[in-house]
Design a protein around this motif. Structure first.
Motif, PDB file in Angstrom:
ATOM      1  N   THR A 160       6.495   2.757  -0.982  1.00 19.62           N
ATOM      2  CA  THR A 160       4.479   2.023   0.205  1.00 19.62           C
ATOM      3  C   THR A 160       5.103   1.412   1.101  1.00 19.62           C
ATOM      4  OG1 THR A 160       5.997   0.467  -0.639  1.00 19.62           O
ATOM      5  CG2 THR A 160       4.687   1.702  -2.340  1.00 19.62           C
ATOM      6  N   LYS A 161       4.864   0.954   1.512  1.00 22.63           N
ATOM      7  CA  LYS A 161       4.584   0.342   3.397  1.00 22.63           C
ATOM      8  C   LYS A 161       5.732  -0.926   3.221  1.00 22.63           C
ATOM      9  CE  LYS A 161       0.310   2.120   5.041  1.00 22.63           C
ATOM     10  NZ  LYS A 161       0.616   2.688   6.385  1.00 22.63           N
ATOM     11  N   LYS A 162       5.435  -1.268   2.295  1.00 25.33           N
ATOM     12  CA  LYS A 162       6.772  -2.036   1.998  1.00 25.33           C
ATOM     13  C   LYS A 162       8.385  -1.857   1.623  1.00 25.33           C
ATOM     14  CE  LYS A 162       3.937  -6.280   1.568  1.00 25.33           C
ATOM     15  NZ  LYS A 162       4.039  -7.416   1.060  1.00 25.33           N
ATOM     16  N   GLY A 163       8.505  -0.044   1.529  1.00 20.72           N
ATOM     17  CA  GLY A 163       9.986   0.166   1.784  1.00 20.72           C
ATOM     18  C   GLY A 163       9.474   0.451  -0.098  1.00 20.72           C
ATOM     19  N   LYS A 164       9.029   0.170  -1.432  1.00 21.02           N
ATOM     20  CA  LYS A 164       9.097   0.629  -2.700  1.00 21.02           C
ATOM     21  C   LYS A 164       8.994   2.097  -2.627  1.00 21.02           C
ATOM     22  CE  LYS A 164       9.384  -4.191  -2.901  1.00 21.02           C
ATOM     23  NZ  LYS A 164       8.344  -4.536  -3.266  1.00 21.02           N
ATOM     24  N   THR A 165       9.546   2.501  -3.939  1.00 19.42           N
ATOM     25  CA  THR A 165       9.251   3.864  -4.262  1.00 19.42           C
ATOM     26  C   THR A 165       9.086   4.110  -5.616  1.00 19.42           C
ATOM     27  OG1 THR A 165      11.870   3.817  -5.043  1.00 19.42           O
ATOM     28  CG2 THR A 165      11.072   4.460  -2.398  1.00 19.42           C
ATOM     29  N   ILE A 166       8.078   5.020  -5.576  1.00 19.87           N
ATOM     30  CA  ILE A 166       7.557   5.562  -6.964  1.00 19.87           C
ATOM     31  C   ILE A 166       7.652   6.739  -7.662  1.00 19.87           C
ATOM     32  CG2 ILE A 166       5.347   5.408  -8.662  1.00 19.87           C
ATOM     33  CD1 ILE A 166       4.459   3.761  -6.458  1.00 19.87           C
ATOM     34  N   MET A 167       7.946   7.302  -8.973  1.00 18.15           N
ATOM     35  CA  MET A 167       8.315   8.664  -9.172  1.00 18.15           C
ATOM     36  C   MET A 167       7.010   8.305 -10.306  1.00 18.15           C
ATOM     37  SD  MET A 167      10.501  10.613 -11.383  1.00 18.15           S
ATOM     38  CE  MET A 167      10.279  10.237 -12.682  1.00 18.15           C
ATOM     39  N   VAL A 168       6.179  10.202 -10.529  1.00 16.38           N
ATOM     40  CA  VAL A 168       5.224   9.850 -11.653  1.00 16.38           C
ATOM     41  C   VAL A 168       5.486  11.668 -11.456  1.00 16.38           C
ATOM     42  CG1 VAL A 168       3.758  10.155  -9.401  1.00 16.38           C
ATOM     43  CG2 VAL A 168       3.078   9.503 -11.737  1.00 16.38           C
ATOM     44  N   GLN A 169       5.454  11.994 -12.702  1.00 14.05           N
ATOM     45  CA  GLN A 169       5.503  12.805 -13.147  1.00 14.05           C
ATOM     46  C   GLN A 169       4.164  13.691 -14.088  1.00 14.05           C
ATOM     47  OE1 GLN A 169       9.377  12.327 -15.150  1.00 14.05           O
ATOM     48  NE2 GLN A 169      10.077  13.858 -13.114  1.00 14.05           N
ATOM     49  N   TYR A 170       4.026  14.854 -14.102  1.00 15.21           N
ATOM     50  CA  TYR A 170       3.106  15.507 -15.037  1.00 15.21           C
ATOM     51  C   TYR A 170       3.327  16.052 -16.197  1.00 15.21           C
ATOM     52  CZ  TYR A 170      -1.188  17.647 -15.889  1.00 15.21           C
ATOM     53  OH  TYR A 170      -2.742  18.202 -16.316  1.00 15.21           O
ATOM     54  N   ASP A 171       3.430  16.756 -17.357  1.00 11.64           N
ATOM     55  CA  ASP A 171       3.715  17.902 -18.055  1.00 11.64           C
ATOM     56  C   ASP A 171       3.082  18.002 -19.079  1.00 11.64           C
ATOM     57  OD1 ASP A 171       5.119  19.981 -19.777  1.00 11.64           O
ATOM     58  OD2 ASP A 171       7.283  18.917 -18.740  1.00 11.64           O
ATOM     59  N   VAL A 172       2.049  18.582 -19.188  1.00 17.54           N
ATOM     60  CA  VAL A 172       1.752  18.653 -19.718  1.00 17.54           C
ATOM     61  C   VAL A 172       1.368  19.704 -21.621  1.00 17.54           C
ATOM     62  CG1 VAL A 172      -0.219  17.249 -20.126  1.00 17.54           C
ATOM     63  CG2 VAL A 172      -0.748  19.617 -19.340  1.00 17.54           C
ATOM     64  N   SER A 173       2.352  20.538 -21.373  1.00 17.18           N
ATOM     65  CA  SER A 173       2.527  21.858 -21.221  1.00 17.18           C
ATOM     66  C   SER A 173       4.082  22.311 -21.596  1.00 17.18           C
ATOM     67  CB  SER A 173       2.081  23.023 -20.690  1.00 17.18           C
ATOM     68  OG  SER A 173       3.502  22.719 -19.548  1.00 17.18           O
ATOM     69  N   SER A 174       4.661  21.269 -21.834  1.00 16.04           N
ATOM     70  CA  SER A 174       6.374  21.375 -22.099  1.00 16.04           C
ATOM     71  C   SER A 174       6.249  20.875 -23.495  1.00 16.04           C
ATOM     72  CB  SER A 174       7.229  21.008 -21.664  1.00 16.04           C
ATOM     73  OG  SER A 174       7.445  21.205 -20.562  1.00 16.04           O
ATOM     74  N   GLN A 205       0.786  -1.600   0.074  1.00 18.13           N
ATOM     75  CA  GLN A 205       0.096   0.594   0.084  1.00 18.13           C
ATOM     76  C   GLN A 205       0.734   1.117  -0.203  1.00 18.13           C
ATOM     77  OE1 GLN A 205      -2.179   1.831  -0.951  1.00 18.13           O
ATOM     78  NE2 GLN A 205      -3.828   0.443   0.416  1.00 18.13           N
ATOM     79  N   MET A 206       0.270   2.708  -0.695  1.00 15.83           N
ATOM     80  CA  MET A 206       1.203   3.606  -0.688  1.00 15.83           C
ATOM     81  C   MET A 206       1.272   4.199   0.906  1.00 15.83           C
ATOM     82  SD  MET A 206      -0.176   6.032  -3.966  1.00 15.83           S
ATOM     83  CE  MET A 206      -0.456   4.695  -5.290  1.00 15.83           C
ATOM     84  N   ASP A 207       1.881   4.499   1.455  1.00 16.65           N
ATOM     85  CA  ASP A 207       2.171   5.181   2.928  1.00 16.65           C
ATOM     86  C   ASP A 207       2.077   6.773   2.813  1.00 16.65           C
ATOM     87  OD1 ASP A 207       2.304   5.849   5.287  1.00 16.65           O
ATOM     88  OD2 ASP A 207       4.860   4.897   5.162  1.00 16.65           O
ATOM     89  N   TYR A 208       3.022   7.537   2.293  1.00 15.80           N
ATOM     90  CA  TYR A 208       2.945   8.878   2.265  1.00 15.80           C
ATOM     91  C   TYR A 208       4.178   9.307   0.826  1.00 15.80           C
ATOM     92  CZ  TYR A 208       7.687   8.418   3.480  1.00 15.80           C
ATOM     93  OH  TYR A 208       9.667   7.926   3.335  1.00 15.80           O
ATOM     94  N   LEU A 209       3.656  10.669   1.050  1.00 16.73           N
ATOM     95  CA  LEU A 209       3.912  10.823  -1.003  1.00 16.73           C
ATOM     96  C   LEU A 209       4.802  12.588  -0.835  1.00 16.73           C
ATOM     97  CD1 LEU A 209       1.483  11.734  -4.186  1.00 16.73           C
ATOM     98  CD2 LEU A 209       2.306  13.329  -2.638  1.00 16.73           C
ATOM     99  N   THR A 210       5.297  12.732  -1.996  1.00 16.99           N
ATOM    100  CA  THR A 210       5.651  14.410  -1.493  1.00 16.99           C
ATOM    101  C   THR A 210       5.680  14.695  -2.958  1.00 16.99           C
ATOM    102  OG1 THR A 210       8.124  13.104  -1.915  1.00 16.99           O
ATOM    103  CG2 THR A 210       7.745  13.492   0.419  1.00 16.99           C
ATOM    104  N   SER A 211       5.608  16.078  -2.984  1.00 19.03           N
ATOM    105  CA  SER A 211       5.302  16.822  -4.456  1.00 19.03           C
ATOM    106  C   SER A 211       6.017  17.684  -4.616  1.00 19.03           C
ATOM    107  CB  SER A 211       3.681  16.791  -4.444  1.00 19.03           C
ATOM    108  OG  SER A 211       3.688  16.772  -5.808  1.00 19.03           O
ATOM    109  N   MET A 212       6.329  18.395  -5.988  1.00 13.79           N
ATOM    110  CA  MET A 212       7.420  19.845  -5.848  1.00 13.79           C
ATOM    111  C   MET A 212       7.013  19.941  -7.599  1.00 13.79           C
ATOM    112  SD  MET A 212      10.831  20.734  -5.752  1.00 13.79           S
ATOM    113  CE  MET A 212      11.020  20.643  -4.591  1.00 13.79           C
ATOM    114  N   SER A 213       6.938  21.447  -8.268  1.00 12.68           N
ATOM    115  CA  SER A 213       6.160  21.863  -9.276  1.00 12.68           C
ATOM    116  C   SER A 213       6.759  23.194  -9.856  1.00 12.68           C
ATOM    117  CB  SER A 213       4.576  22.413  -9.462  1.00 12.68           C
ATOM    118  OG  SER A 213       3.721  21.029  -9.327  1.00 12.68           O
TER     119      SER A 213
END
Length: 470
Positions: free
Chosen positions: A314-328, A267-275
């Motif tokens: 994630t709860k099991k210590g995995k990591t995910i990076m997800v990006q979003y860009d629709v204007s470049s 399961q996802m545990d916590y998230l951080t984000s920057m724009s």
């Protein structure tokens, strides 16, 4: 305790906004406060929809709401499937439902048409002769329509993202559990052939223990969002001026969540984000407004930044990076990186590459990998799906699989917990961006059942009986 927690959130969370113009973040203090509170929300599970198999339907009677860019394609795809009866079509514009009807008349569908008012869709959802309501409208309507349809006894397929707020995510979960009606967010990228191959490779242990994944939606939409005709009433441009963060997380995120067994073992545990700031859309709006009064309402608006990068642990210590860009001005990419202890896969730039060491496999080795591990669903329906089309065939494969599961009484590949969780990255990223990339907890929409839920299985060991009329 509750009062103290809210006071703490106000002091530590909203206090960070005191010296920063709210236009930078788009969301109001109350909206940001609501995100923080909803992120801490827990709800006991009434009924576990993960792995739930509804009674099978010999004929799936469908009503479709929204005949825009995605809607007309869905009508054409469903029209090619055995065991589907399109009973109703709805759009605000009469010409769109007429167009959709003309495409399915030759196959004997006789749908009732609904148009002309903003709430006419309710009449469609209230019908007693429908099993499934397929929702392909602008984002703001997704949750209200899905909840209404489930409350009126219908399964739901809803376009991405399924919800805009955490409260809407919880509404979807609680309604689906209470009514025992499927709520599937139709994330078509989960049915891309490479994504399905990677899922099957993960199931067979090819990657070893998967430690990290990367995903994205990078798609240059500059011209489309400012088009007067593409997005009806400029709804997507309006979204980009009203909200910040990752507005559209699920295309890249959905497939890697399936690979990582999110909601089904982890399961996802916590998230951080920057724009980043916006260096494109605001400038375009001013330039267009100088020569066309139509664009003047957008000339002084603040738009979402060019690039948002969110990271999830994630709860099991995995990591995910997800990006979003629709204007470049960048080439299209969903990244689709799967990194494990034994192997790695990287889809973009295409063709997909694989490695078990320091070098990428050669073309022959990749072909052998595809031959050995391409899942049965692609072997059975892949060529048919390509011939029908829709993003290389993944749209048709998704609809075929969904209808086949409903007709055979099988669990759907995506359940309401996936719809809620993948969509929740949007508001969670907005909160983190507004709070200098502070981390925020990710709600557990499964009520703890992620610890025992079984991994999603798209191996097609059952079903596969629905024929395509192509």
């Amino acid at each position: 305790m509750e009062t103290n927690r809210r006071d703490f959130l106000k002091k530590t969370g909203l206090g960070l906004l005191a010296s920063t113009p709210l236009s930078v973040y788009a969301q109001t203090p109350d909206e940001l406060q609501a995100i923080a509170e909803q992120a801490q929300r827990t709800s006991p599970q009434v009924f576990n929809m993960s792995g739930y198999a509804a009674p099978k339907l010999d004929i799936v009677r469908v009503g479709i709401i929204g005949i825009g860019n995605r809607g007309i394609g869905a009508v054409e795809r469903l029209n090619k499937l055995e065991g589907v009866s399109i009973k109703a079509l709805c759009d605000l514009r009469r010409e769109r439902v007429n167009l959709a009807k003309s495409k399915i008349d030759p196959n004997g569908h006789k749908p009732e048409l609904y148009s002309g008012s903003t709430d006419v869709w309710k009449k469609l959802a209230e019908r007693t002769d429908l099993d499934l309501v397929y929702i392909l409208t602008p984002w703001a309507y997704h949750t209200p329509m899905a909840v209404f349809a489930m409350n009126h006894g219908k399964h739901v397929c809803v376009e991405v993202p399924a919800a805009k707020t955490l409260d809407e995510c919880w509404q979807l979960v609680e309604t689906s559990e209470r009514t025992k009606k499927h709520c599937m967010m139709v994330e078509n990228c989960c049915y891309d052939f490479t994504e399905l191959l990677n899922l099957n490779l993960a199931r067979h242990g090819f990657f070893g223990e998967i430690a990290h994944c990367e995903a994205a939606y990078i798609h240059n939409l500059q011209e489309l969002v400012f088009s007067k005709n593409h997005f009806y009433q400029m709804w997507e441009l309006n979204e980009m001026s009203q909200r910040k963060g990752n507005l559209y997380p699920t295309h890249g995120l959905g497939p890697v969540c399936q690979v990582l067994n999110i909601n089904r073992g982890d399961q996802m545990d916590y998230l951080t984000s920057m724009s980043s700031n916006d260096f494109v859309l605001g400038k375009m709006a001013k330039e267009l407004a100088a020569n066309d009064d139509f664009y003047k309402p957008y000339a002084n608006k603040s738009f979402n930044g060019n690039m948002n990068t969110s990271t999830i642990r994630t709860k099991k210590g995995k990591t995910i990076m997800v990006q979003y860009d629709v204007s470049s001005p960048r080439p299209y990419s969903r990244i689709q990186l799967i990194s494990g202890t034994k192997a790695v896969a990287l889809k973009y730039p295409e063709p997909a590459r694989y490695s078990t060491g320091h070098e990428w496999m050669n073309e022959k080795e990749v072909k052998e990998l595809e031959t050995k591990y391409m899942p049965p669903i692609v072997k059975k329906m892949g060529e048919i799906a390509k011939n029908v089309g829709g993003h290389g065939g993944m749209d048709f494969l998704m609809d075929w699989r969904t209808i086949d599961c409903l007709r055979n009484g099988l669990p759907l590949d995506q359940d309401v917990y996936d719809a809620a969780l993948w969509s929740s990255v949007g508001p969670l990223s907005a909160w983190s961006v507004a709070h200098r990339s502070s981390s925020i907890d990710v709600p557990d929409f499964t009520g703890g059942s992620w610890q025992t839920n079984k991994p999603v299985d798209i191996s097609m060991t059952k079903g596969g009986t629905t024929q395509a009329k192509v």
